[in-house]
Design an enzyme around this catalytic site. Structure first.
Site, short mmCIF file in Angstrom:
data_model
loop_
_atom_site.label_atom_id
_atom_site.label_comp_id
_atom_site.label_asym_id
_atom_site.label_seq_id
_atom_site.Cartn_x
_atom_site.Cartn_y
_atom_site.Cartn_z
N HIS A 161 0.91 -1.06 -0.12
CA HIS A 161 0.06 0.04 -0.07
C HIS A 161 0.90 1.32 -0.10
CE1 HIS A 161 -2.68 -2.87 2.31
NE2 HIS A 161 -3.44 -2.68 1.14
N ARG B 268 -3.78 -10.39 3.77
CA ARG B 268 -3.90 -11.60 4.17
C ARG B 268 -3.02 -12.54 4.37
NH1 ARG B 268 -8.71 -11.05 0.33
NH2 ARG B 268 -10.71 -11.20 1.73
P1 AMP Z 1 -6.54 -3.80 -0.53
O1 AMP Z 1 -6.26 -3.01 0.58
O2 AMP Z 1 -5.80 -5.11 -0.36
O3 AMP Z 1 -7.75 -3.31 -1.36
O4 AMP Z 1 -5.37 -3.07 -1.49
C1 AMP Z 1 -5.26 -1.80 -1.86
C2 AMP Z 1 -4.44 -1.45 -2.87
O5 AMP Z 1 -3.06 -1.83 -2.88
C3 AMP Z 1 -4.97 -2.29 -4.06
O6 AMP Z 1 -4.74 -1.40 -5.45
C4 AMP Z 1 -3.92 -3.19 -4.36
O7 AMP Z 1 -3.79 -3.95 -5.58
C5 AMP Z 1 -2.65 -2.66 -3.67
N1 AMP Z 1 -1.64 -3.76 -3.32
C6 AMP Z 1 -2.02 -4.72 -2.31
N2 AMP Z 1 -0.87 -5.53 -1.90
C7 AMP Z 1 0.12 -5.05 -2.82
C8 AMP Z 1 1.55 -5.21 -3.19
N3 AMP Z 1 1.96 -6.29 -2.63
N4 AMP Z 1 2.20 -4.53 -3.98
C9 AMP Z 1 1.62 -3.33 -4.67
N5 AMP Z 1 0.21 -3.08 -4.63
C10 AMP Z 1 -0.54 -3.63 -3.64
#
Ligand code: AMP
Length: 285
Positions: free
Chosen positions: A39, A189
């Site tokens: 993030h 996760r």
């Molecule tokens: P989430 O909180 O899982 O909905 O993720 C929020 C944003 O962070 C989304 O655009 C995801 O694709 C991005 N994201 C999550 N994990 C990663 C990662 N390891 N590398 C880059 N972006 C990520």
């Protein structure tokens, strides 16, 4: 110069008030909390591209099926805010569920093709839930740019399509996947994994690297690439393959025999009870 701590805004009306009084480019990073370095890489990019950066934290109930982990999703707002305090973010938008949904909320945004493939086949509630919330957030935040991770490639493609189909004048910026030292793609996760499972998970990125090597050396047979990936993944006894897919990255239609240019190679596996996804674009986007 010292970084300024973000303003924390909990209501839509206060956000709109803040929004009315600024001018310049606004980068938006939507998250569900459980903030990690993945993030933060999106945040850094937004801060470097845009005059203002807004990060939202909203655990979106619409994208979880009844049997999924909404109630145990690893997120702690205080920890998240601490992590977000050092990046020159302008606003952290942190609405409650009550603030975000009126009691008679009844709308849903459903995409007709891309969202039915890959993850959509396994998790039919997921993309309508994501699209509904992102539409609401785009309408409230009105960003000039929005930053999404290639970690969730199908989501990235569907959000781009949302902007095209609904005429959002928002530049979607795709950001590289941030990984642990052993190659495991960072994800909120990952908290579910035991220490041993985390170590075992290195095999996922190894299988991706193997596929990339084969492609680089001129192997485009899906049978060949998939067999090598399967052999590596299944060398870990605790791992079950959900799918390995080779698809067009514009239509997500599966390639059967030969890998073509502009494709997405995606993997979903279960490690113990935890489902993990990883992927790469060929060539990278
Ligand atoms: P989430 O909180 O899982 O909905 O993720 C929020 C944003 O962070 C989304 O655009 C995801 O694709 C991005 N994201 C999550 N994990 C990663 C990662 N390891 N590398 C880059 N972006 C990520």
């Amino acid at each position: 110069m010292k970084n300024k701590a973000p303003i924390i805004i909990n209501t839509i009306s206060n956000f709109l008030l803040w929004r009315k009084n600024i001018s310049g480019s606004i980068g938006f990073v939507p998250t569900m909390g459980g903030i990690h370095k993945g993030h933060l890489s999106l945040v850094k990019k937004s801060v470097s591209y845009c005059d203002f950066t807004v990060v939202s934290i909203f655990l979106n109930p619409l994208q979880f099926a009844k049997n999924e982990d909404l109630n145990t999703y690893p997120s702690n707002t205080n920890d998240d805010l601490k992590l977000l305090s050092n990046y020159n973010i302008s606003v952290v938008f942190l609405p409650s569920k009550q603030e975000f949904f009126s009691t008679n909320f009844s709308m849903k945004i459903v995409e007709g093709h891309l969202s039915k493939c890959l993850e959509g086949q396994k998790r039919p509630d997921f993309f309508p839930g994501v699209l509904t919330i992102i539409t609401k957030l785009f309408n409230i935040i009105s960003p000039s740019h929005a930053f999404f991770g290639k970690k969730d490639p199908q989501q990235l493609l569907i959000i781009k399509k949302l902007c095209e189909d609904f005429n959002y004048n928002i530049k979607i910026v795709a950001c590289p996947t941030v990984r642990e030292k052993n190659g495991l793609a960072m994800s909120s996760r990952n908290e579910y994994l035991t220490k041993d499972e985390k170590a075992d998970a290195s095999v996922i990125f190894e299988s991706i690297q193997e596929a990339q090597l084969l492609i680089k050396s001129g192997v485009f047979s899906i049978f060949k690439i998939k067999s090598e990936m399967e052999a590596l993944l299944l060398s870990c006894p605790n791992l079950k393959i959900d799918y390995i897919s080779f698809s067009s990255c514009s239509t997500l239609i599966e390639y059967k025999k030969t890998l073509k240019k502009n494709s997405l190679v995606s993997i979903a596996v279960f490690l113990g009870h935890t489902r993990l996804i990883d992927s790469f674009f060929y060539p990278d986007i």
